[in-house]
Design a protein around this motif. Structure first.
Motif, PDB file in Angstrom:
ATOM      1  N   UNK A 177       0.939  -1.172  -0.070  1.00  0.00           N
ATOM      2  CA  UNK A 177       0.122   0.053  -0.168  1.00  0.00           C
ATOM      3  C   UNK A 177       0.915   0.932   0.010  1.00  0.00           C
ATOM      4  N   UNK A 178       0.453   2.559  -0.591  1.00  0.00           N
ATOM      5  CA  UNK A 178       1.012   3.474  -0.460  1.00  0.00           C
ATOM      6  C   UNK A 178       0.622   4.493   0.604  1.00  0.00           C
ATOM      7  N   UNK A 179       1.365   4.738   1.567  1.00  0.00           N
ATOM      8  CA  UNK A 179       1.080   5.474   2.671  1.00  0.00           C
ATOM      9  C   UNK A 179       2.122   6.700   2.829  1.00  0.00           C
ATOM     10  N   UNK A 180       1.340   8.010   2.990  1.00  0.00           N
ATOM     11  CA  UNK A 180       2.134   9.019   3.234  1.00  0.00           C
ATOM     12  C   UNK A 180       2.198   9.358   4.729  1.00  0.00           C
ATOM     13  N   UNK A 181       3.187   9.948   5.339  1.00  0.00           N
ATOM     14  CA  UNK A 181       3.372  10.207   6.580  1.00  0.00           C
ATOM     15  C   UNK A 181       3.276  11.995   6.753  1.00  0.00           C
ATOM     16  N   UNK A 182       2.507  12.403   7.340  1.00  0.00           N
ATOM     17  CA  UNK A 182       2.507  13.957   7.504  1.00  0.00           C
ATOM     18  C   UNK A 182       3.066  14.418   8.926  1.00  0.00           C
ATOM     19  N   UNK A 183       3.733  15.573   8.564  1.00  0.00           N
ATOM     20  CA  UNK A 183       4.567  16.206   9.915  1.00  0.00           C
ATOM     21  C   UNK A 183       3.490  17.105  10.602  1.00  0.00           C
ATOM     22  N   UNK A 184       3.488  16.901  11.713  1.00  0.00           N
ATOM     23  CA  UNK A 184       2.487  17.788  12.381  1.00  0.00           C
ATOM     24  C   UNK A 184       3.377  18.372  13.630  1.00  0.00           C
ATOM     25  N   UNK A 185       3.162  19.817  13.591  1.00  0.00           N
ATOM     26  CA  UNK A 185       4.167  20.629  14.502  1.00  0.00           C
ATOM     27  C   UNK A 185       3.768  20.192  16.077  1.00  0.00           C
ATOM     28  N   UNK A 186       4.528  19.937  17.054  1.00  0.00           N
ATOM     29  CA  UNK A 186       3.988  19.978  18.450  1.00  0.00           C
ATOM     30  C   UNK A 186       3.758  18.306  18.564  1.00  0.00           C
ATOM     31  N   UNK A 187       3.589  17.364  17.734  1.00  0.00           N
ATOM     32  CA  UNK A 187       3.382  15.865  17.826  1.00  0.00           C
ATOM     33  C   UNK A 187       4.526  15.096  17.178  1.00  0.00           C
ATOM     34  N   UNK A 188       4.634  14.105  18.183  1.00  0.00           N
ATOM     35  CA  UNK A 188       5.959  13.050  17.910  1.00  0.00           C
ATOM     36  C   UNK A 188       5.530  12.095  16.753  1.00  0.00           C
ATOM     37  N   UNK A 189       4.166  11.629  17.154  1.00  0.00           N
ATOM     38  CA  UNK A 189       3.553  10.681  16.053  1.00  0.00           C
ATOM     39  C   UNK A 189       3.323  11.255  14.773  1.00  0.00           C
TER      40      UNK A 189
END
Length: 196
Positions: free
Chosen positions: A26-38
């Motif tokens: 599967x193609x999965x993109x990870x998103x960067x969210x400020x203030x969150x480690x996960x």
């Protein structure tokens, strides 16, 4: 079809079938969210499946191992062939995984000392044609036809004065480029001429 038979482009692959592996991700993109480690993940689709086959070729009553290899080589790349060809792929395992059209991606052969057999590893990539729709553009339109230019700039472009310095009516008018040293020299020459 026999479980141990693989048919590619209408040709049954020769040799003893050892293994088949079908891998799809599967193609999965990870998103960067400020203030969150996960990092939150977003599913965006599927990669094309990859099929890996292993065959063993040995001399038989009908064909030698090298003649069998020539059959596989011609499926991979015939003499003079410039691009890979799309093949129909027939095997029960691949059919369950939804793979029916493939590109012959790689062919690896290995011969061991003191053994009469030839090991063949083949990789296929699933082929899913993309539909591309082209829109017809109007005739005679230039590339800048869709760009809006302001009225002053359009007037400047059509005036024919691009690349020319603005004209002045008085050729002796003072310009910003004059300097005091050249003015003093001009005045002293003028005074000498008057004195004659």
């Amino acid at each position: 079809m026999d479980e141990s038979t693989v048919k590619v482009g209408g040709v049954v692959l020769p040799g003893l079938f050892k293994s088949i592996e079908v891998k799809a991700d599967a193609q999965v993109e990870e998103q960067q969210v400020e203030g969150k480690t996960a990092k939150p993940k977003q599913a965006i689709g599927f990669e094309d499946a990859k099929i890996t086959l292993e065959l063993v070729l040995d001399d038989g009553p009908q064909q030698t191992k090298l003649e069998k290899l020539a059959v596989i080589q011609n499926l991979f790349k015939k003499p003079g062939q410039q691009k890979p060809v799309v093949h129909e792929f027939v095997h029960s395992h691949a059919a369950v995984r939804g793979v029916s059209k493939v590109i012959f991606k790689s062919l690896s052969t290995k011969e061991q000392s003191k053994k009469s057999e030839l090991t063949v590893s083949i990789e296929f990539w699933e082929y899913i044609p993309m539909k591309i729709t082209a829109k017809k553009s109007g005739k005679g339109k230039s590339a800048s036809g869709s760009v809006k230019l302001n009225a002053d700039y359009q007037k400047y472009l059509s005036s024919g004065s691009r690349g020319k310095a603005p004209k002045t009516s008085d050729k002796t008018a003072a310009t910003a480029a004059s300097d005091t040293a050249s003015t003093a020299q001009y005045k002293s020459k003028l005074a000498r001429l008057e004195a004659m």
